[in-house]
Motif scaffolding. Structure first.
Motif, short mmCIF file in Angstrom:
data_model
loop_
_atom_site.label_atom_id
_atom_site.label_comp_id
_atom_site.label_asym_id
_atom_site.label_seq_id
_atom_site.Cartn_x
_atom_site.Cartn_y
_atom_site.Cartn_z
N PRO A 78 -27.46 118.61 72.16
CA PRO A 78 -28.46 119.31 72.95
C PRO A 78 -29.87 118.72 72.80
O PRO A 78 -30.80 119.19 73.43
CB PRO A 78 -28.42 120.72 72.39
N ALA A 79 -30.04 117.67 71.99
CA ALA A 79 -31.38 117.14 71.73
C ALA A 79 -32.09 116.67 72.99
O ALA A 79 -33.30 116.81 73.12
CB ALA A 79 -31.29 115.99 70.71
N ARG A 80 -31.36 116.14 73.97
CA ARG A 80 -31.99 115.65 75.20
C ARG A 80 -32.67 116.77 75.97
O ARG A 80 -33.52 116.53 76.82
CB ARG A 80 -30.99 114.91 76.07
N GLN A 81 -32.31 118.01 75.67
CA GLN A 81 -32.91 119.14 76.38
C GLN A 81 -34.33 119.45 75.91
O GLN A 81 -35.09 120.09 76.63
CB GLN A 81 -32.04 120.39 76.20
N LEU A 82 -34.70 119.01 74.72
CA LEU A 82 -36.02 119.36 74.17
C LEU A 82 -37.17 118.95 75.09
O LEU A 82 -37.98 119.80 75.47
CB LEU A 82 -36.19 118.78 72.77
N PRO A 83 -37.30 117.67 75.47
CA PRO A 83 -38.41 117.33 76.35
C PRO A 83 -38.30 117.97 77.74
O PRO A 83 -39.32 118.35 78.33
CB PRO A 83 -38.35 115.80 76.44
N LEU A 84 -37.09 118.12 78.24
CA LEU A 84 -36.90 118.71 79.57
C LEU A 84 -37.33 120.18 79.60
O LEU A 84 -38.00 120.62 80.52
CB LEU A 84 -35.44 118.56 80.00
N ARG A 85 -36.95 120.90 78.57
CA ARG A 85 -37.35 122.32 78.49
C ARG A 85 -38.85 122.46 78.29
O ARG A 85 -39.48 123.35 78.84
CB ARG A 85 -36.60 123.02 77.36
N ALA A 86 -39.44 121.56 77.48
CA ALA A 86 -40.89 121.60 77.27
C ALA A 86 -41.63 121.38 78.59
O ALA A 86 -42.60 122.08 78.89
CB ALA A 86 -41.31 120.54 76.24
N LYS A 87 -41.16 120.45 79.37
CA LYS A 87 -41.79 120.16 80.66
C LYS A 87 -41.61 121.32 81.63
O LYS A 87 -42.55 121.74 82.29
CB LYS A 87 -41.19 118.88 81.25
N ARG A 88 -40.40 121.85 81.69
CA ARG A 88 -40.09 122.93 82.62
C ARG A 88 -40.82 124.22 82.26
O ARG A 88 -41.34 124.91 83.12
CB ARG A 88 -38.58 123.17 82.64
N SER A 89 -40.87 124.55 80.98
CA SER A 89 -41.41 125.85 80.58
C SER A 89 -42.92 125.90 80.49
O SER A 89 -43.52 126.92 80.79
CB SER A 89 -40.79 126.31 79.27
N ASN A 90 -43.57 124.81 80.07
CA ASN A 90 -45.02 124.88 79.92
C ASN A 90 -45.75 123.64 80.42
O ASN A 90 -46.91 123.43 80.07
CB ASN A 90 -45.42 125.20 78.47
N GLY A 91 -45.07 122.83 81.22
CA GLY A 91 -45.74 121.68 81.82
C GLY A 91 -46.07 120.55 80.86
O GLY A 91 -46.97 119.76 81.13
N ALA A 92 -45.37 120.47 79.75
CA ALA A 92 -45.62 119.39 78.79
C ALA A 92 -45.42 118.03 79.46
O ALA A 92 -44.56 117.87 80.32
CB ALA A 92 -44.69 119.52 77.60
N ARG A 93 -46.23 117.07 79.07
CA ARG A 93 -46.09 115.70 79.55
C ARG A 93 -45.08 115.00 78.66
O ARG A 93 -45.09 115.16 77.45
CB ARG A 93 -47.42 114.96 79.46
N ILE A 94 -44.22 114.21 79.27
CA ILE A 94 -43.24 113.43 78.52
C ILE A 94 -43.70 111.98 78.52
O ILE A 94 -43.93 111.39 79.57
CB ILE A 94 -41.83 113.54 79.13
N VAL A 95 -43.83 111.41 77.31
CA VAL A 95 -44.17 110.00 77.14
C VAL A 95 -42.95 109.33 76.51
O VAL A 95 -42.54 109.69 75.41
CB VAL A 95 -45.41 109.82 76.23
N GLU A 96 -42.38 108.39 77.24
CA GLU A 96 -41.18 107.70 76.76
C GLU A 96 -41.55 106.30 76.26
O GLU A 96 -42.25 105.56 76.94
CB GLU A 96 -40.15 107.59 77.89
N VAL A 97 -41.07 105.96 75.06
CA VAL A 97 -41.24 104.63 74.48
C VAL A 97 -39.85 104.05 74.28
O VAL A 97 -39.07 104.57 73.48
CB VAL A 97 -41.98 104.69 73.13
N ASN A 98 -39.56 102.99 75.05
CA ASN A 98 -38.23 102.40 74.96
C ASN A 98 -38.25 101.04 75.64
O ASN A 98 -38.96 100.87 76.63
CB ASN A 98 -37.19 103.31 75.64
N PRO A 99 -37.47 100.07 75.16
CA PRO A 99 -37.45 98.77 75.83
C PRO A 99 -36.76 98.80 77.20
O PRO A 99 -36.99 97.94 78.02
CB PRO A 99 -36.68 97.87 74.88
#
Length: 134
Positions: A78-99
């Motif tokens: 369920p870890a992938r849900q953390l950023p998605l729920r943050a964005k959906r529930s309170n408008g959190a910005r998601i910053v992704e760092v990956n090659p």
């Protein structure tokens, strides 16, 4: 074919491989119970995420303004849900760092493409610079 690896003390000989029994002698054992194996505080593939830790992580995610997603494909529930729920529930910005692009890339507000060992120190430097120095 590539040359076999060599040891630093004897460049012409391949390094000696440790047997399973030898490797187990070097595993750190819990100093309290004297039975459990000590390991880093992380969740490895195939291990269940402890419910209380996930609940605490979700509570923090739901209060976050920004969620850094670093070095993951974003495929493990369920870890992938953390950023998605943050964005959906309170408008959190998601910053992704990956090659490379991931399953979470389309949800990211900012994608910083590259290795985390390179990108994160530069990101920190720039954030500190914007805040007026270290």
């Amino acid at each position: 074919d590539a040359a076999p690896p060599s040891s630093s003390s004897s460049p012409s000989l391949p390094p000696r491989r440790e047997t399973k029994e030898e490797a187990l002698k070097n595993v750190p054992i819990c100093p309290i119970c004297k039975r459990g194996v000590l390991k880093p505080d992380g969740v490895y593939f195939g291990e269940a995420l402890p419910a209380r830790l996930f609940k605490a992580a979700m509570a923090k995610a739901l209060k976050a303004n920004v969620v850094l997603v670093v070095g993951t494909r974003g495929s493990v529930e369920p870890a992938r849900q953390l950023p998605l729920r943050a964005k959906r529930s309170n408008g959190a910005r998601i910053v992704e760092v990956n090659p490379r692009r991931t399953l979470l890339s389309k949800h990211a507000d900012i994608r910083l493409e590259g290795a985390s060992a390179t990108v994160l120190p530069e990101l920190l430097r720039r954030v500190l610079e914007l805040r007026g120095g270290p």
